[in-house]
Every structure is written in C-alpha cells, then in structure tokens.
Design an enzyme around this catalytic site. Sequence first.
Site, PDB file in Angstrom:
ATOM      1  N   TYR A 177      -0.281  13.511   5.642  1.00  0.00           N
ATOM      2  CA  TYR A 177       1.036  13.977   6.072  1.00  0.00           C
ATOM      3  C   TYR A 177       1.229  13.764   7.563  1.00  0.00           C
ATOM      4  CZ  TYR A 177      -0.818  18.236   8.292  1.00  0.00           C
ATOM      5  OH  TYR A 177      -1.465  19.113   9.123  1.00  0.00           O
ATOM      6  N   LEU A 203      -8.715  15.853  15.000  1.00  0.00           N
ATOM      7  CA  LEU A 203      -7.566  14.971  14.791  1.00  0.00           C
ATOM      8  C   LEU A 203      -7.104  14.419  16.131  1.00  0.00           C
ATOM      9  CD1 LEU A 203      -5.474  13.951  12.650  1.00  0.00           C
ATOM     10  CD2 LEU A 203      -4.013  15.836  13.431  1.00  0.00           C
ATOM     11  N   LYS A 260      -5.489  12.769   8.763  1.00  0.00           N
ATOM     12  CA  LYS A 260      -4.557  13.906   8.655  1.00  0.00           C
ATOM     13  C   LYS A 260      -4.219  14.145   7.180  1.00  0.00           C
ATOM     14  CE  LYS A 260      -0.460  15.835  10.957  1.00  0.00           C
ATOM     15  NZ  LYS A 260      -1.147  16.925  11.649  1.00  0.00           N
ATOM     16  N   GLU A 313     -11.307  22.248  17.639  1.00  0.00           N
ATOM     17  CA  GLU A 313      -9.854  22.293  17.845  1.00  0.00           C
ATOM     18  C   GLU A 313      -9.301  23.582  17.261  1.00  0.00           C
ATOM     19  OE1 GLU A 313      -8.207  18.887  15.818  1.00  0.00           O
ATOM     20  OE2 GLU A 313      -9.484  19.220  14.079  1.00  0.00           O
TER      21      GLU A 313
END
Length: 284
Positions: free
Chosen positions: A33, A204, A148, A180
């Site tokens: 996505y 990411l 992702k 993260e």
Amino acid sequence: MTRTVYVNGSYLPEHEATVSIFDRGFLFADGVYEVTSVLGGKLIDFAGHAARLQRSLDELEMANPTTEEDLLEIHRELVRLNEIDEGLIYLQVTRGAADRDFAYPEDATPTLVLFTQAKSGLADNPMAKTGMKIISIEDQRWGRRDIKTVQLLYPSMGKMAAKAAGAHDAWMVEDGVVTEGTSNNAYIVKGNTIITRHLGHEILSGITRTAVLRMAQEAQMKVEERPFTMEEAKQADEAFVTSATTFVMPVVEIDGAAIGTGQPGDVVARLREIYIDEMRKAAV
C-alpha cells in the site's frame, strides 16, 4: 456525503465497492500500500510514492496493474470527485483472488483499490505546537520492513499499547537500538545534528524521510544515518517523527522522560516549516 472509491477500473460509491473473499490481501496479507497526502487539492510527493510502490511490488514479484501516469490520473480524479482539499489517498495492490494456497498463483489478476480520507488540519496540526509523547516497545515484526506491506497488526498493537500508557505512539527497539515508530520514521537532534536509523531491511524508506533529510542538509544541518538507543534519545536536545500524514512532528517525551525542555524545539519547528512550504510548491 458518500465517498467515491476506486476498485479495479471503476469509480463507485463506497457502499457498492467489493473485493473477493478469496483475495490474497485478505487471506495472506499478500499486498502492498501507499498513502499520499493532499494539500490544497494537490498531491504531495506523488512520484516518490509511485516509485516506492513499484519497488514493493518488485520485491514481492507482484504485477503492477497500472502505469504511473494512469495512477496519477486516478488520484486526481478521486480528489476531484470527493472534493478533497486536505487529506489523504490510500492505495492498495494485492496479488488478487485465487484458491487459498501458500504458493503464489500463476494466473491471478492484481486487485487495485483506492479511497480518500478528508483530514483538515494536516498542515496546521495542533500537535506540532505541543509535541508527541511516545513509549518504547520491542520490535516483533517480520524481517522485511523495507517492503510497505499491509501486514500491520503489530504496529496496531503498538499504537494500542501507547494509548493504554497515555502516549501518542511507540518507537520500536531491536537489539538495543531504535528501528522506527509504528507508522513513522524516528529521529533525534543533538546540537545541529539530526540522527536517524540508516536504511536497510529493518525499516521502511519513508518518502517524507527522504525529503526531510535532503532539506535538512540544504539548510546546513548535519545528518547522521546510524542506530541510536533509547537512552541516547532521552538525552537528546530534540526528537521527532516523519510520515506522509504527520509531516514533521516533534516528540517531547519518551517513556516518561522529557526531551530537552519538554517543549517542541527550534530545529524541528524549522524543518516542519521548510517541509510544508517546499511540498506545497512541488505538489501536483
């Protein structure tokens, strides 16, 4: 107002939109996505999101059901149909519908869906003035976080853990260092130096991250891409996160410890100002 959404080539009222129960996104989280922000009715960093989408698809050996040019037109049409001035567009591609089997199907047609969410206050978010409170949690996600994918259950669990602790979000820690946030990249500031995790399979590659680091260097700030610990973060002058929908957002507390003065600092405020100004100018 009923939203108009996009499903496999058709613009439909949201209540008429359907996807097969055999879709591998539903059965296996076999999908990827992107989320693109909208400011002033225009798309923020669309080219970056389109490029990362293609990379995610390539990593999973998944066909792209459209071209970048057509995808841009779909985004623009959804903005127009739903009269979005400020908000976001969510895009999802899955491998498509097929009999349930762990092996990739050879003849499935990819599923492509997009929808909008109107969100006023993206640029003038009150939290930019007060800052976020975060907690630390163990990073228990799978190893390919650079793709992702729609596998977001553990980040959702992290959001709920933060909520239960009276915080806004969580930073994930692996092997003693921060990877993260649950839906954002994490940073600390020491003096004039911005420190954030280097790219790899562990995090990411944020589209906002790329833009912010470039802008920071153009503004004569030093950037270090390396791991940092939670203890180092607690001793930082400032801290912040970046994402497509929060832009640049200050962090003022980590695990109950105030960061710097306990108020949003000048470096993060300046970065947010630069980012929003530059993205408005470049929006399509």
